[in-house]
Design an enzyme around this catalytic site. Structure first.
Site, PDB file in Angstrom:
ATOM      1  N   GLU A 119       0.838  -1.215   0.000  1.00 57.91           N
ATOM      2  CA  GLU A 119       0.000   0.000   0.000  1.00 57.91           C
ATOM      3  C   GLU A 119       0.868   1.258   0.000  1.00 57.91           C
ATOM      4  O   GLU A 119       0.567   2.238  -0.670  1.00 57.91           O
ATOM      5  CB  GLU A 119      -0.919  -0.001   1.221  1.00 57.91           C
ATOM      6  CG  GLU A 119      -1.984  -1.081   1.135  1.00 57.91           C
ATOM      7  CD  GLU A 119      -2.952  -1.020   2.298  1.00 57.91           C
ATOM      8  OE1 GLU A 119      -2.546  -1.426   3.401  1.00 57.91           O
ATOM      9  OE2 GLU A 119      -4.089  -0.561   2.095  1.00 57.91           O
ATOM     10  N   GLU A 140      -4.421  -9.475   3.090  1.00 58.51           N
ATOM     11  CA  GLU A 140      -5.320  -9.206   4.227  1.00 58.51           C
ATOM     12  C   GLU A 140      -6.550 -10.112   4.271  1.00 58.51           C
ATOM     13  O   GLU A 140      -6.998 -10.501   5.344  1.00 58.51           O
ATOM     14  CB  GLU A 140      -5.783  -7.740   4.211  1.00 58.51           C
ATOM     15  CG  GLU A 140      -4.742  -6.747   4.691  1.00 58.51           C
ATOM     16  CD  GLU A 140      -3.773  -6.306   3.599  1.00 58.51           C
ATOM     17  OE1 GLU A 140      -3.747  -6.930   2.511  1.00 58.51           O
ATOM     18  OE2 GLU A 140      -3.036  -5.327   3.834  1.00 58.51           O
TER      19      GLU A 140
END
Ligand code: NAI
Length: 720
Positions: A119, A140
Site C-alpha cells: 500500500e 489481508e
C-alpha cells in the site's frame, strides 16, 4: 526540520533517498513512531521541494515494509473502533500528500512488500522490485481483514475493478516480481538489490511527471465503473461466487472488500478512502480477524520454531529413508522424501507392488516435466533416488524408517522385526499408523526408545501436517530427530502423547459422530450437511465419512471399547453407533469405496446425491433441531474432546492443537483453530461453558464442560 530515526534521509544532489529502518523492530511496521516519521518526512519534502528533483524510498530491513503491527491488531477491542477510524484516515491523508506533492517518488522494493508494504509503494509514482527475495501482494483477506491504507482504492484505480478484485484483493495472492510486473503492480524488475537505487535514480533522471494515473485529467477506471452496464452485469456474479466459495460460512472480509471496491469505484478518491476505512473497522475490531491472525502468525510460528521439540541433540538430517508398504501412503511419502533430496528405499511384499508405489512419483514427475515445472534431468535424478524393492536387505544403511503397511498391529510389529537389525544401529523406527497406540506397537521391537508415531495425512504431497506421537518409551532424542525430519521434508510437525486415535483422529471422530447421531434422531441429512458447511468445515460431515468409510470408525470404536472395558470402565454408547451399524450391516452402505454410503455414487465414484432411502431407514426429516445447535454440536464436540486431550496429557501445546486442527482435520479456518474457538467464543470461556451446559441439557453428557475448562473460565483465563 526533524530527521527521524525510522525514515532515514540522505541527499545525493537533488535526489533524496529515504530509508525505512525501525531500530526497535526486526521488520518495519506501522507504528505511531513510523507514522510520525512519515509525516515529518513529508513536511520536510514540502519545505525543501524547490531543491528536490525526486525521492527514492527503500528499506534497510530484509522486508521492504511489513504493514500493520500484529500485536496491535490482535489486542484490538470493539472499543478501539474510533481510534482505528482516525489512524486509517490519517495514514491515508499522509500517503495522499506524498503522491500529490509534485515530486516524483519511486519505491525501490528490496524485500517483501505485503499488505501495508504494498500500500505504501502504491502511493509512490514508480515501483521497482528486485528479482530476488521480493514478494508483493495484499494478503489481508486471508486474515479476515482488508487493506485499509488505500490498497483497495489504488488497486481498483490501477487495474480496474475486476482484475483488482479477482487477482489481488480477493485472492490475497503473493506475487513474485515477474508476475507483479505482468499484472502491473510494479513497473520494473532489476536483477539484484544493488541495482535498485541506481535504477530508481535513473528513472528520476528522465524527469517523470509526478502524477498518479488516477490524478491525470480525464482518467477513468480501467474496464469501467459499476455505472457501466458491462461491469454492472458482472458484479452480481462476483457476489454469487463469493457466497458459493464460503458455502455460507462466516467470511466477512471478502464481502467487505467487494463492497468497499464497488462503492469506492463510484466516488472520488478521498471518499473511496473513507469507505474503505468504514468497511475495515468492523473487521479489525471483530473476533474473526483476531482468530486468523493468531493462527496464521503466532501459532504457526510457535509450532515451526520448535517449541514442542526437546532441546536435545543438534539439528538432525536424515540421509536414507526406508518405507515399509508402498500403498497409498507409502508411495506418496516416498515421493515427498525424494523431492526433499533424500535417498528412499520403498519396500512392499512384491517387487511389482513396490514398483507400482514408485509409479506414483513417476506419474507426478511426468506431469511436472510436461508443464515445465521441472526439467527432465532433475526429474530423472529425483526418481533415481527411489529404490523400489521387496528385499529387506536393501534397508542396509537406512537411518530413518517409516512404516505404512495395513492398519494391523501384528503385521506392523512383524515388518519392523524384519528390518530392525539391518538398518543403522540407532535408526528412527516410525509408524504411520492412524489409530494404533504407539506404546503397544513399540513392544514388538528391541529398541523402544527409537520407536515413534509419525502420522501423515492424505494426500501426503499436499497436506502439510504431521502428527508426531511419542510412546511411553520414546527417547527425547528420537522425538527431536523426527521433528527435524518433518521440517526437512517441508512439513509442519505437531507433537502429541500416545492415546487411541492420538489427537487428530480422535477429535475428528467426534465431529462425524454428531452428524451421524443427528441422522438417527430424524434430522434431514441435507440440513446436517448444510450445517457443517455453514459452520465452515471444508467438507460436510456425511460426505467426509463416506470417503473414510463407516467401517473405519466402527473398528476404532470397537478397539476403544475393548480397551476401556478391559480397564474396568463402562462404555456409553453414542447415538451414532446404531446408525452406523444399520448402514453397514442392514443396508450394505459402508461408504464411497463400495459405491454406496450416505450418498449414492455412479460407477466412476462420482457423488450423485444423498441416498433417498435415509428417509425410511431413520425417519430422516421427521425431527428438527435448531440449526445453530446442529452446528455447535459439531464444533463443541471437537472442542470439548480437545480439552480432554489436554486433561489427559495427550496435548501439551495450544499452538499445536490449533494448527493441528486447522491443517489436519479441517476445523473451520475462521475460528483460528479448535482452542482459539473456545477463547474467541462469544463471552469468552464463561460463554463457552454456559453454552456447553445448554447443549449438555439438550443432547447429553458428552457436552458436559470438563472441569479444567470450567476452572479456567472462573479464573478469567483463556488458552495460551
Ligand atoms: P494401503 O492398503 O494403500 O497400503 C498398504 C501397503 O502395505 C500395501 O501396498 C501392501 O501390499 C503393503 N504391505 C502389506 N504387508 C506388507 C509387508 N509385510 N511388507 C511390506 N509391505 C506390505 O494402505 P494406506 O492407506 O497406504 O495406509 C497405510 C498405513 O497408513 C495404515 O496404517 C493407515 O492406517 C495409515 N494411514 C492412512 C491414511 C490414509 O488416509 N489412507 C492416513 C494416515 C495414516
Amino acid at each position: 526540520m526533524t530527521q527521524t530515526s525510522i525514515i532515514g534521509w540522505e541527499r545525493d544532489g537533488d535526489i533524496v533517498v529515504l530509508t525505512i529502518d525501525d531500530p526497535a523492530a526486526s521488520a518495519n511496521t506501522m507504528s505511531d513512531e513510523f507514522f510520525g516519521s512519515l509525516t515529518a518526512t513529508i513536511d520536510r519534502l514540502e519545505e525543501e521541494r524547490e531543491s528536490v528533483r525526486g525521492v527514492v524510498l527503500t528499506s534497510a530491513k530484509k522486508t521492504f515494509f511489513a504493514g500493520g503491527n500484529l500485536d496491535d491488531l490482535i489486542a484490538t477491542t470493539p472499543q478501539d473502533g474510533p481510534r482505528w477510524v482516525e489512524s486509517c484516515n490519517s495514514v491515508k491523508r499522509q500517503l495522499r500528500r506524498l503522491e500529490t506533492l509534485g515530486i516524483p517518488v519511486v519505491s525501490a522494493i528490496n524485500g517483501a512488500a505485503l499488505g501495508g508494504g504494498l500500500e505504501l509503494a502504491l502511493a509512490t509514482h514508480h515501483r521497482i522490485a528486485c528479482a530476488q527475495g521480493v514478494v508483493v501482494g495484499l494478503p489481508e483477506v486471508g486474515l479476515g481483514l482488508l487493506p485499509a491504507a488505500g490498497g483497495i482504492v489504488r488497486t481498483v484505480r490501477l487495474l480496474g475493478l475486476q482484475r483488482a478484485l479477482s487477482d489481488v484483493l480477493l485472492s490475497g495472492k503473493r506475487f513474485r516480481p515477474r508476475e507483479a510486473l505482468e499484472l502491473g503492480l510494479v513497473h520494473e524488475v532489476v536483477p539484484s538489490v544493488e541495482d535498485l537505487v541506481p535504477t530508481a535514480k535513473a528513472w528520476l533522471e528522465t524527469d517523470p511527471d509526478p502524477v498518479q494515473p488516477w490524478d491525470v485529467k480525464g482518467y477513468t477506471i480501467p474496464g469501467g465503473t459499476p455505472a457501466d452496464p458491462a461491469v454492472a452485469a458482472h458484479l452480481p456474479l462476483l457476489t454469487a461466487q463469493l457466497r458459493a466459495k464460503s458455502k455460507g460460512a462466516p467470511a466477512p472480509a471478502p464481502l467487505a472488500i467487494l463492497a468497499a471496491a464497488v462503492e469506492g469505484a463510484q466516488v472520488d478518491f478521498d471518499s473511496a478512502g473513507l469507505i474503505e476505512t468504514r468497511y475495515f473497522v468492523p473487521l479489525v475490531t471483530g473476533q474473526i480477524a483476531k482468530n486468523m491472525i493468531q493462527s496464521a502468525f503466532f501459532d504457526i510460528q510457535t509450532v515451526q520454531s520448535g517449541a514442542s521439540r526437546p532441546a536435545v541433540g543438534t539439528k538432525y538430517k536424515a540421509k536414507k529413508v526406508g518405507i515399509l508398504g508402498a500403498g497409498m501412503m507409502g508411495a506418496a511419502l516416498a515421493y515427498v522424501c525424494a523431492r526433499a533430496g533424500l535417498e528412499v528405499v520403498l519396500k512392499d511384499l512384491t517387487l511389482a507392488a513396490a514398483a507400482r508405489g514408485k509409479g506414483y512419483a513417476e506419474a507426478l514427475e511426468a506431469k511436472a516435466v510436461a508443464r515445465g515445472a521441472t526439467t527432465a534431468e532433475k526429474s530423472a535424478q529425483l526418481l533415481h533416488r527411489i529404490t523400489a524393492t521387496a528385499s529387506r536387505e536393501d534397508f542396509a544403511g537406512v537411518d530413518f524408517v517409516v512404516e505404512a503397511v495395513f492398519e494391523d498391529a501384528a503385521l506392523k510389529q512383524r515388518v519392523f522385526q524384519e528390518i530392525q537389525d539391518i538398518v543403522e544401529p540407532n535408526a528412527v523406527l516410525g509408524s504411520n499408523t492412524s489409530t494404533l497406540p504407539i506404546t503397544e506397537l513399540a513392544e514388538g521391537v528391541h529398541r523402544q526408545q527409537d520407536f515413534i508415531g509419525i502420522h501423515f495425512f492424505s494426500p501426503v504431497d499436499k497436506m502439510p501436517l504431521v502428527e508426531i506421537i511419542t510412546g511411553k518409551n520414546t527417547a527425547p532424542e528420537t522425538l527431536a530427530k523426527v521433528f527435524d525430519f518433518t521440517q526437512q521434508i517441508g512439513k509442519v510437525p505437531i507433537v502429541v502423547n500416545d492415546s487411541r486415535g492420538f489427537f487428530t483422529s480422535r477429535v475428528i471422530m467426534t465431529f462425524l459422530d454428531e452428524a451421524v447421531a443427528a441422522v438417527g434422531e430424524g434430522v434431514d441429512p441435507a440440513i446436517i450437511e448444510q450445517a457443517g458447511a455453514q459452520a465452515g468445515y471444508p467438507a460436510p460431515p456425511l460426505q467426509l465419512l463416506d470417503e473414510l468409510t463407516l467401517t473405519l470408525p466402527r473398528k476404532i470404536r470397537h478397539e476403544k471399547r475393548i480397551a476401556l472395558e478391559a480397564a474396568g470402565g463402562a462404555w456409553t454408547a453414542h447415538g451414532s453407533e446404531a446408525v452406523a451399524d444399520k448402514m453397514i450391516d442392514e443396508f450394505a452402505r459402508p461408504g464411497r469405496s463400495s459405491g454406496r454410503g450416505f450418498y449414492d455414487y455412479d460407477k466412476a465414484g462420482k457423488r450423485l446425491g444423498l441416498w433417498s432411502g435415509l428417509r425410511d431407514a431413520f425417519a430422516a426429516g421427521s425431527a428438527t433441531i435448531p440449526f445453530r445447535d446442529l452446528q455447535e454440536r459439531m464444533l463443541f464436540a471437537e472442542a470439548i474432546e480437545t480439552v480432554r486431550c489436554f486433561d489427559e496429557g495427550v496435548l501439551t501445546s495450544v499452538a499445536d492443537a490449533n494448527i493441528g486442527s486447522l491443517y489436519g482435520i479441517g476445523f473451520p479456518a475462521w475460528t483460528g483453530g479448535v482452542m482459539q474457538y473456545i477463547n474467541g467464543y462469544d463471552g469468552g470461556l464463561p460463554g463457552f461453558v454456559a453454552r456447553a451446559r445448554e447443549l449438555e441439557e439438550r443432547y447429553g453428557a458428552r457436552f458436559t464442560p470438563p472441569e479444567s475448562l470450567v476452572a479456567k473460565a472462573a479464573l478469567g483465563e483463556s488458552y495460551r
